[in-house]
Design a protein around this motif. Structure first.
Motif, PDB file in Angstrom:
ATOM      1  N   HIS A   1       0.813  -1.221   0.000  1.00  0.00           N
ATOM      2  CA  HIS A   1       0.000   0.000   0.000  1.00  0.00           C
ATOM      3  C   HIS A   1       0.842   1.264   0.000  1.00  0.00           C
ATOM      4  O   HIS A   1       0.315   2.353  -0.056  1.00  0.00           O
ATOM      5  CB  HIS A   1      -0.950   0.008   1.200  1.00  0.00           C
ATOM      6  CG  HIS A   1      -0.232  -0.056   2.506  1.00  0.00           C
ATOM      7  ND1 HIS A   1      -0.813   0.240   3.701  1.00  0.00           N
ATOM      8  CD2 HIS A   1       1.044  -0.396   2.794  1.00  0.00           C
ATOM      9  CE1 HIS A   1       0.058   0.083   4.662  1.00  0.00           C
ATOM     10  NE2 HIS A   1       1.187  -0.307   4.143  1.00  0.00           N
TER      11      HIS A   1
ATOM     12  N   PRO B   1      10.473  11.165  11.234  1.00  0.00           N
ATOM     13  CA  PRO B   1      11.895  11.217  11.593  1.00  0.00           C
ATOM     14  C   PRO B   1      12.432  12.635  11.738  1.00  0.00           C
ATOM     15  O   PRO B   1      13.373  12.867  12.488  1.00  0.00           O
ATOM     16  CB  PRO B   1      12.593  10.517  10.425  1.00  0.00           C
ATOM     17  CG  PRO B   1      11.552   9.714   9.747  1.00  0.00           C
ATOM     18  CD  PRO B   1      10.252  10.424   9.993  1.00  0.00           C
TER      19      PRO B   1
ATOM     20  N   TYR C   1       2.351   7.916   6.765  1.00  0.00           N
ATOM     21  CA  TYR C   1       1.266   7.199   6.109  1.00  0.00           C
ATOM     22  C   TYR C   1       1.111   5.789   6.665  1.00  0.00           C
ATOM     23  O   TYR C   1       0.002   5.282   6.828  1.00  0.00           O
ATOM     24  CB  TYR C   1       1.496   7.164   4.595  1.00  0.00           C
ATOM     25  CG  TYR C   1       0.487   6.338   3.849  1.00  0.00           C
ATOM     26  CD1 TYR C   1      -0.868   6.673   3.871  1.00  0.00           C
ATOM     27  CD2 TYR C   1       0.875   5.215   3.125  1.00  0.00           C
ATOM     28  CE1 TYR C   1      -1.808   5.912   3.191  1.00  0.00           C
ATOM     29  CE2 TYR C   1      -0.054   4.442   2.444  1.00  0.00           C
ATOM     30  CZ  TYR C   1      -1.393   4.795   2.483  1.00  0.00           C
ATOM     31  OH  TYR C   1      -2.320   4.025   1.806  1.00  0.00           O
ATOM     32  N   THR C   2       2.254   5.160   7.001  1.00  0.00           N
ATOM     33  CA  THR C   2       2.202   3.835   7.611  1.00  0.00           C
ATOM     34  C   THR C   2       1.356   3.865   8.875  1.00  0.00           C
ATOM     35  O   THR C   2       0.601   2.946   9.174  1.00  0.00           O
ATOM     36  CB  THR C   2       3.626   3.347   7.966  1.00  0.00           C
ATOM     37  OG1 THR C   2       4.384   3.251   6.760  1.00  0.00           O
ATOM     38  CG2 THR C   2       3.617   2.002   8.653  1.00  0.00           C
ATOM     39  N   VAL C   3       1.492   4.974   9.617  1.00  0.00           N
ATOM     40  CA  VAL C   3       0.828   5.078  10.900  1.00  0.00           C
ATOM     41  C   VAL C   3      -0.570   5.686  10.763  1.00  0.00           C
ATOM     42  O   VAL C   3      -1.473   5.379  11.523  1.00  0.00           O
ATOM     43  CB  VAL C   3       1.713   5.931  11.844  1.00  0.00           C
ATOM     44  CG1 VAL C   3       1.018   6.217  13.156  1.00  0.00           C
ATOM     45  CG2 VAL C   3       3.040   5.220  12.076  1.00  0.00           C
ATOM     46  N   CYS C   4      -0.724   6.530   9.776  1.00  0.00           N
ATOM     47  CA  CYS C   4      -1.967   7.290   9.623  1.00  0.00           C
ATOM     48  C   CYS C   4      -2.434   7.249   8.164  1.00  0.00           C
ATOM     49  O   CYS C   4      -1.920   7.985   7.322  1.00  0.00           O
ATOM     50  CB  CYS C   4      -1.724   8.731  10.099  1.00  0.00           C
ATOM     51  SG  CYS C   4      -3.061   9.888   9.700  1.00  0.00           S
ATOM     52  N   PRO C   5      -3.405   6.383   7.873  1.00  0.00           N
ATOM     53  CA  PRO C   5      -3.860   6.189   6.493  1.00  0.00           C
ATOM     54  C   PRO C   5      -4.411   7.453   5.842  1.00  0.00           C
ATOM     55  O   PRO C   5      -4.539   7.491   4.615  1.00  0.00           O
ATOM     56  CB  PRO C   5      -4.976   5.150   6.624  1.00  0.00           C
ATOM     57  CG  PRO C   5      -4.820   4.539   7.974  1.00  0.00           C
ATOM     58  CD  PRO C   5      -4.141   5.550   8.827  1.00  0.00           C
TER      59      PRO C   5
ATOM     60  N   ASN D   1      10.748   1.949   3.411  1.00  0.00           N
ATOM     61  CA  ASN D   1      10.770   0.899   4.433  1.00  0.00           C
ATOM     62  C   ASN D   1      11.865  -0.120   4.133  1.00  0.00           C
ATOM     63  O   ASN D   1      12.373  -0.790   5.021  1.00  0.00           O
ATOM     64  CB  ASN D   1       9.418   0.190   4.518  1.00  0.00           C
ATOM     65  CG  ASN D   1       8.385   1.027   5.256  1.00  0.00           C
ATOM     66  OD1 ASN D   1       8.742   1.903   6.033  1.00  0.00           O
ATOM     67  ND2 ASN D   1       7.119   0.764   4.996  1.00  0.00           N
TER      68      ASN D   1
ATOM     69  N   SER E   1       5.898   9.487  14.507  1.00  0.00           N
ATOM     70  CA  SER E   1       6.390   8.678  13.383  1.00  0.00           C
ATOM     71  C   SER E   1       7.329   9.451  12.474  1.00  0.00           C
ATOM     72  O   SER E   1       8.054   8.863  11.681  1.00  0.00           O
ATOM     73  CB  SER E   1       5.204   8.181  12.542  1.00  0.00           C
ATOM     74  OG  SER E   1       4.666   9.257  11.772  1.00  0.00           O
TER      75      SER E   1
ATOM     76  N   ASN F   1       6.574   7.555   6.286  1.00  0.00           N
ATOM     77  CA  ASN F   1       6.381   6.851   7.547  1.00  0.00           C
ATOM     78  C   ASN F   1       5.080   7.264   8.223  1.00  0.00           C
ATOM     79  O   ASN F   1       4.425   6.466   8.875  1.00  0.00           O
ATOM     80  CB  ASN F   1       7.571   7.104   8.468  1.00  0.00           C
ATOM     81  CG  ASN F   1       7.661   6.069   9.560  1.00  0.00           C
ATOM     82  OD1 ASN F   1       7.415   4.893   9.321  1.00  0.00           O
ATOM     83  ND2 ASN F   1       7.999   6.502  10.757  1.00  0.00           N
TER      84      ASN F   1
ATOM     85  N   ALA G   1       1.569   8.805  -2.147  1.00  0.00           N
ATOM     86  CA  ALA G   1       1.863   8.430  -3.534  1.00  0.00           C
ATOM     87  C   ALA G   1       1.479   9.565  -4.485  1.00  0.00           C
ATOM     88  O   ALA G   1       0.468  10.231  -4.292  1.00  0.00           O
ATOM     89  CB  ALA G   1       1.143   7.140  -3.905  1.00  0.00           C
TER      90      ALA G   1
ATOM     91  N   TYR H   1       9.570  13.194   2.704  1.00  0.00           N
ATOM     92  CA  TYR H   1       8.754  12.275   1.911  1.00  0.00           C
ATOM     93  C   TYR H   1       8.995  10.798   2.211  1.00  0.00           C
ATOM     94  O   TYR H   1       8.887   9.951   1.326  1.00  0.00           O
ATOM     95  CB  TYR H   1       8.960  12.533   0.398  1.00  0.00           C
ATOM     96  CG  TYR H   1       9.591  13.866   0.069  1.00  0.00           C
ATOM     97  CD1 TYR H   1       8.884  15.065   0.226  1.00  0.00           C
ATOM     98  CD2 TYR H   1      10.916  13.951  -0.343  1.00  0.00           C
ATOM     99  CE1 TYR H   1       9.477  16.296  -0.038  1.00  0.00           C
ATOM    100  CE2 TYR H   1      11.517  15.173  -0.608  1.00  0.00           C
ATOM    101  CZ  TYR H   1      10.802  16.342  -0.455  1.00  0.00           C
ATOM    102  OH  TYR H   1      11.401  17.535  -0.714  1.00  0.00           O
ATOM    103  N   CYS H   2       9.321  10.482   3.472  1.00  0.00           N
ATOM    104  CA  CYS H   2       9.643   9.087   3.772  1.00  0.00           C
ATOM    105  C   CYS H   2       8.399   8.218   3.795  1.00  0.00           C
ATOM    106  O   CYS H   2       8.482   7.004   3.672  1.00  0.00           O
ATOM    107  CB  CYS H   2      10.370   8.979   5.111  1.00  0.00           C
ATOM    108  SG  CYS H   2       9.313   9.346   6.528  1.00  0.00           S
TER     109      CYS H   2
END
Ligand code: SRM
Ligand code: SRM
Ligand code: SRM
Ligand code: SRM
Ligand code: SF4
Ligand code: SF4
Ligand code: SF4
Ligand code: SF4
Ligand code: SF4
Ligand code: SF4
Ligand code: SF4
Ligand code: SF4
Lengths: 396, 353, 353, 396
Positions: C130, C210, C237-241, C169, C208, C235, C246, C232-233
């Motif tokens: 995702h 960095p 988004y991983t935590v907060c949809p 990641n 989240s 990270n 993208a 723009y890492c």
């Protein structure tokens, strides 16, 4: 015989190395300040603790720097060092002296101070070690009359210093003495009137041996270097080959880039691979010399550990020609100092500011192009910033 | 009123004529013997330099004595080096030995050139500073007495640069020296919150702490130190006089090794921790002198020709350094400041000792 | 109900008899030809391994085909490698060539051993993840087609390990590969603060980041991104949809080089940035393929035998790497994350290019 | 001929390397899920963007891990991949398979899923790529019946993996397969029920070549090594000397510690200086073998860049003998995980926690002694902490 009042310090008069205790005692013969310094120092040796209070702000008219205030925490016992400030006197570049100048300095200091000095302080000043507040201005006046001026202290440009360079050394790639003196004269105001976020140091070494520790001890390091071929004198190589020197083992094998070849007769250097470390030249001064196109590498950010950890200076200009009046150099210094002045927090050295905001921001602000010589290796983390204009460009 | 901003005397007026004539036109040099350099110019002229040691903390009478010598042997021209030695600049070879003889009779050590130990760059200590954790001139004198022989000879693998700083401010060259002697505090500053409001600015005191150990109370104008986060750097004391840190029982000296400045062979390097703590034992700091001598001797007998201390250690490995010197390795040797992880071993490549 | 926590099948039940018999008693090996290993045991017995390439994303029918081959030539024993190749394990030398012949007829590449390019370790990409900034299987296929020859031969200075990850990641081996292909985003996440309160936890979203670019409003339960601090890492988004990152126009690929994992000769190293950005150009990513090929070819023609990519670059210097490959050096190559200063050149030692 | 619905992906059926597109198409013949995956992927190739939504939490009874939830963001177009979750199946250690086991796996997956797999995922699991939510539990039940179990995902111990080691490799210094399998079985609960601050990975390589990338890709890296002399077979050395191999240039000159001597006849190794890099052994497998006293170096902290930057694992135990039942090893793992569990923040990997609190605190907490093998070099900053008890000790 009367019992010595300084039994501990007396121990340091023994031994072969010249003793500072002897010098303090010598000065103490003329100066009660020096006598009280001696006694207070003896107390420190007994107590294992310093007896100076946190410095206060003292100085001479028109200047904000050049004097370090100092007060005894036992004025009851040592009234003559109740105030005991040092003056930092800017040294003649390269620490060259004619004795008449030196004698004048001594006379002024005997008149106004303890008669003790450091020749020199580790930034390079002639340190006049300890006098009372009321002597500061008259002492400065006499120094000025004798042709001397104060150096830097506080959040100012500090006294620049230079290696002996062209004064004596065959490897000088730049005129370290003239560059240093020229900058010192140009930036008198910045030395005497602290207006920066913190101290700023400039040191000039005329070759990569860096005999003035520029890369480690200055915010702005100017280090001589060259382009092109190392000059080889084959006749002298032959003479070295016949000497004690093992050219293969001591010279070629220790060349960090392994770019030298020696077949017992001819010495070849693949200059494109040479990183100008100086090692071969150091070992064979008669046979090898730096190349013809000379200039300096400019590095910035060097400093001792407080607050963020020690830094060695970083390459920001791989090669700059340095010729009087050094316009390009001065312009760069000004641009860097202005940017630092605007962006630095209080007590933040240049290196720490760059560390905080990023080299990328620094380079853009001072207008320097990114080149691979600036890094040991490119980044390994993927946390890459793009400038907004680059993103727009990519969108078709 | 006195003229301001005149700057230092023009160095050109201080140069001996042989230098003025050959300025920037030197061809090569030789070290004739310890303490004596000969520089030959393109013109064929020679400059002889005689280098003598100095305690750096010198009296005006001492300076006058140096002037006397310079006038007698070199027309009144001399210089000091970046490591605070005295250099007599002669154009007459015949005067070199007489000068050395007189220097010797006056107890000036002649040497410090080539593969020697030169003067120790050092700082103020108890003589003049307010933050020292040890004295400067004293340990230097005690150590130089003991390693004197290395100053007047040239028998080491390469030169060894020693520096001393009396506190973590590291005035001088401590962070990049072959061997560095560093005064350290080991206890938390004793905050006097009755004085803080008058003599300290809270935000700058809080900001001064590298590890964020200081909490400020803006209303009460007081500060509190989190003891666990304090590593005794004394930086808060620089900013806030009401936070003295000196502690006679726990201050002392740490020893650092393997730094260098020159770009010769290997790149400049920082000194690394060898001994975390040795006690302050004035007047002659025997533990410190012993420790430094041991390191020098192990280096002298194990390093290859031209290897600086740090280059030797990097070749044989730090594991081996600790084994050879017998210095115990402790958790204090392992970095825990901001770039600590860079120093951790990320490989199975190591020696057993 | 099904039994839980039974763990994987015992590997001992999966070993071919020749391995069970000689387990832990191997004496030496030889690479008989690309893709074929012979291991000799103390007993004198031999094990032949035939290695075949795989796209990793394989169908059950494809697996069954592999099983057919394994049953025909090696009594049903096979394994997969840590780089996702297939290894057929034979005890009969005579079956090696027939197996290879059949593999070849079925279009299995045989190789990946010794000084070759083995399979590309890669990730999900648009097939299943995702957060990808690029596809994984597609660029891998496009590139392997082009460098196929290096898989089936052993003509490089050393092996070259390539990896691809579709986002920061870095699932897989990207951070320590000879050549790494990494999907990157280049624009700030587009926060949907109408969804944030429902689908995101504010403190963990803030934590989240960095670079500390995210500010949270605990009352409104919303977050704001400071564009200047965002790199723009993804990270967050991983935590907060509700913070998708993208961006079809600006996502793409970066190229990294010089990493390694083995301790052979030099210690393990991270890969370093070579090319900050190349566009996503499906289906065959020509810019990426071209760039990687160029690096391989420059390496192949300049490195010394046994030098890994990173070892070669460190010997000649990064200055030279950029000159030889013709890749432009930019300010993006200069680190500006937390340990950035460790990468800055603290020496006058460098090459002109 | 009908126009292809996947013109972009069709391009990837060309070329010599095996094509994943062919595999998807193959699966699509049986599975509508695979067919919709193909179509959605084609759309991604057109749009240059992924079409999966942020994952949801799905799983099987009693487990918290082993399944990655996934949903299409275009269920309107691709209803068969509206839900398309993967199952991570723990592989037989060393990725060894007998075909009957593999065939069972395929049968289960054809019954319940897309028929697509990754052999294997980069942590090492057999990835069953895509099925609907309602198939998860039945699929797991069938897997279990077939002798398979799920691997790790989420904040759990992840599926440990190992190099082929003693199964085939002459250099194995530890039984990587047995260590890995033993730990996998011991820690089943930690794999299946996430209870850590974040993921935790263990990888086992039986020698320093590290064929399973343990040092780069696991929080707890176990790498085989040895003490004592490298075993030399002089007869085989002589044979190599007569071969293509240039022993001086290819072996000795590339030895990182330069501890090898070769005079054309005898190969000498100064084993005390050897750092066991494997290079010489790699090049001369018939002549050289690891020494006799075998064990493992334990390193911790390795990980990819998110959040604090990538880390390679750090040496924490230079040498540990590893013999079943591996009590010392397991005890260390437990102590480390317990400490991490207690002190780690959410989403903080072990390496990041140690980075945050300091190696000193970690070592004390888990009871490991400080040794020089842990560092490349001692600290260079003077910011040294002392334990309170050390200070008291010094005061006399
Ligand atoms: C006198 C001198 C030592 C000596 O005995 O030679 C000295 C003495 C002091 N230094 Fe220094 N520093 C001296 C050279 C240095 C150097 C060496 C150099 O310049 O090459 C350094 C390391 C290089 C650098 O600047 O990073 C140095 C790094 C510091 C620092 C740490 C700065 C940092 O950013 O890390 C401090 C702390 C501060 O500024 O608050 C400091 C602060 C001080 C103060 C002013 C202490 C204070 O906070 O008030 C000391 C006053 C002592 C006194 O009572 O006179 N001094 N100081 C040197 C100046 C003499 C001169 O002008 O020639
Ligand atoms: C006089 C002085 C410069 C000055 O302006 O004052 C000087 C002068 C010379 N240096 Fe230096 N260096 C001087 C401080 C330094 C420093 C700075 C320092 O020590 O703080 C360094 C960097 C030290 C470091 O790396 O940590 C320095 C690193 C060198 C080197 C590099 C040696 C190496 O292998 O690393 C050389 C080359 C050599 O010795 O072969 C060198 C060579 C020389 C030569 C031979 C240059 C020449 O041709 O004249 C001079 C005589 C050296 C000798 O003593 O044998 N000089 N030299 C300094 C004498 C200090 C002293 O009293 O001992
Ligand atoms: C099968 C496999 C282990 C496994 O359990 O699956 C394996 C097997 C062998 N490796 Fe490996 N390595 C395997 C992945 C690795 C990895 C991991 C990776 O690539 O992700 C590495 C670390 C890579 C790195 O450094 O980035 C690795 C670094 C080595 C090295 C060190 C080479 C070097 O000079 O750096 C050797 C020694 C050599 O090749 O001479 C080695 C040597 C070997 C030997 C010769 C060991 C032996 O005696 O059996 C095996 C055959 C090598 C060959 O392919 O020529 N193996 N080897 C892996 C095959 C992967 C593949 O399909 O290509
Ligand atoms: C499937 C797999 C990639 C593959 O195609 O092989 C994978 C896929 C994902 N990884 Fe990974 N990781 C996979 C191996 C890795 C590896 C490699 C390894 O284990 O050796 C790494 C680097 C090593 C490491 O752990 O540091 C890795 C580092 C990450 C990270 C960054 C972790 C970090 O601390 O830096 C994330 C981000 C996260 O956890 O939020 C991540 C997150 C993810 C997620 C769960 C994305 C997410 O946030 O939901 C991906 C799910 C994809 C999907 O849709 O199935 N994945 N991930 C690998 C697992 C398969 C298996 O079980 O065998
Ligand atoms: S830095 Fe170079 S030019 Fe200057 S004195 Fe030293 S060796 Fe000579
Ligand atoms: S200057 Fe240094 S790098 Fe250049 S040839 Fe001489 S020894 Fe080698
Ligand atoms: S090192 Fe510290 S104590 Fe010594 S002079 Fe410098 S600031 Fe003062
Ligand atoms: S001594 Fe240093 S670490 Fe301790 S509180 Fe003061 S500034 Fe912070
Ligand atoms: S690298 Fe990123 S996008 Fe690719 S599978 Fe891993 S988490 Fe997903
Ligand atoms: S993309 Fe990364 S840097 Fe940007 S806001 Fe999100 S977490 Fe922070
Ligand atoms: S890591 Fe070592 S023991 Fe394991 S397979 Fe690779 S070479 Fe063999
Ligand atoms: S294992 Fe490596 S370090 Fe040891 S002798 Fe062989 S090549 Fe040298």
């Amino acid at each position: 015989m009367a019992k010595s009042k300084t039994p501990l310090l007396d121990e340091l008069e023994k031994g072969k190395w010249p003793s500072f205790v002897k010098d303090i005692k010598q000065a103490a013969q003329k100066s009660p300040m020096a006598e009280d310094l001696l006694q207070q120092l003896e107390l420190s040796y007994k107590d294992k603790i310093g007896h100076w209070k946190h410095g206060g702000i003292v100085g001479v008219k028109g200047y904000g720097s050049g004097v370090i205030g100092r007060y005894s925490d036992r004025p009851d016992l040592f009234p003559n060092v109740q105030a005991f400030h040092t003056l930092r006197v800017n040294h003649p570049t390269g620490w060259f002296y004619k004795t008449d100048a030196l004698r004048k300095l001594c006379d002024v200091w005997d008149k106004h101070g303890s008669g003790l000095t450091n020749m020199h302080g580790s930034t390079g000043d002639a340190i006049l070690l300890g006098t009372k507040t009321e002597h500061l201005q008259p002492c400065f006046d006499d120094l000025s009359a004798a042709g001397f001026d104060l150096g830097g202290s506080g959040s100012a440009l500090r006294t620049p210093s230079a290696c002996v360079g062209p004064g004596r050394c065959e490897w000088a790639c730049i005129d370290s003495l003239d560059v240093c003196y020229n900058l010192t004269m140009e930036f008198q105001d910045k030395i005497h009137r602290p207006m920066f976020p913190y101290k700023f140091k400039i040191k000039v070494s005329a070759c990569p041996n860096d005999c003035v520790a520029s890369i480690a001890r200055s915010d702005f390091s100017i280090i001589g270097t060259w382009k092109g071929k190392i000059l080889i004198n084959p006749a002298e190589v032959t003479i070295y080959a016949g000497s004690d020197l093992d050219i293969q083992k001591e010279v070629c094998d220790l060349c960090p880039t392994k770019c030298m070849e020696w077949d017992g007769k001819t010495l070849k250097i693949h200059d494109g691979d040479c990183n100008r470390c100086m090692h071969c030249i150091n070992l064979m001064p008669k046979a090898l010399r730096p190349g013809k196109e000379k200039g300096a590498t400019i590095l910035v950010g060097g400093k001792a550990p407080i607050v963020q950890g020690a830094l060695l200076s970083w390459v920001v200009v791989p090669f700059m020609k340095l010729e009087p009046p050094y316009a390009e150099l001065k312009d760069l210094i000004e641009r860097i100092q202005d940017w630092w002045d605007e962006n630095g927090k209080s007590r933040e050295r240049l290196g720490e500011l760059i560390k905080r905001v990023g080299m990328r921001v620094f380079l853009k602000a001072v207008g320097l192009p990114a080149v691979p010589q600036m890094v040991k290796a490119p980044r390994s983390n993927p946390y890459v910033f793009f400038w907004p204009e680059e993103i727009q460009k990519e969108v078709k | 009123m006195a003229k301001t901003d005149i700057g230092p005397p023009d160095y050109k007026t201080m140069l001996p004529p042989v230098i003025s004539r050959n300025y920037g036109k030197w061809l090569y040099h030789e070290i004739l013997k310890p303490g004596v350099l000969m520089h030959i110019a393109e013109s064929g002229e020679a400059l002889y330099t005689v280098r003598a040691g100095s305690p750096r903390l010198i009296s005006t009478d001492h300076i006058r004595e140096i002037c006397d010598l310079a006038e007698k042997y070199c027309d009144g021209y001399l210089r000091f080096t970046s490591r605070h030695n005295i250099e007599f600049l002669l154009d007459d070879k015949n005067k070199v030995d007489p000068l050395i003889a007189e220097l010797t009779s006056l107890n000036y050590p002649v040497g410090g050139t080539g593969h020697a130990i030169s003067n120790i760059v050092h700082t103020q200590g108890w003589v003049h500073c307010h933050t020292p954790a040890t004295d400067a001139s004293g340990p230097v004198k005690a150590l130089m007495d003991e390693i004197y022989d290395y100053f007047v000879t040239m028998k080491l693998p390469n030169h060894v640069r020693i520096a001393l700083a009396c506190c973590l401010n590291m005035c001088g060259a401590v962070h990049c020296s072959d061997i560095a002697i560093l005064g350290i505090h080991r206890t938390v500053p004793k905050t006097d919150n009755t004085r803080v409001p008058n003599v300290c600015e809270i935000p700058s005191t809080v900001a001064s702490c590298p590890t964020g150990a200081i909490r400020g109370d803006m209303k009460a104008k007081t500060v509190t130190v989190n003891d666990e986060k304090c590593m005794y750097c004394g930086n808060c004391y620089t900013v806030c006089p009401a936070m003295p840190i000196a502690d006679p029982d726990n201050d002392g000296i740490s020893i650092w090794v393997g730094g260098k400045v020159s770009n010769a062979r290997s790149a400049p390097k920082f000194s690394k921790l060898a001994i975390p703590f040795l006690p302050n034992n004035p007047p002659r700091w025997p533990e410190v002198v012993e420790a430094v001598k041991n390191i020098i001797e192990v280096y002298a007998s194990h390093a290859r020709k031209h290897e600086r201390v740090g280059e030797w250690i990097e070749r044989v490995g730090w594991e081996r350094f600790f084994t050879l010197t017998g210095i115990p390795f402790t958790d204090k040797h392992i970095d825990d400041y901001d770039m600590a992880t860079e120093t951790f071993r990320t490989s199975t490549q190591f020696k057993w000792g």
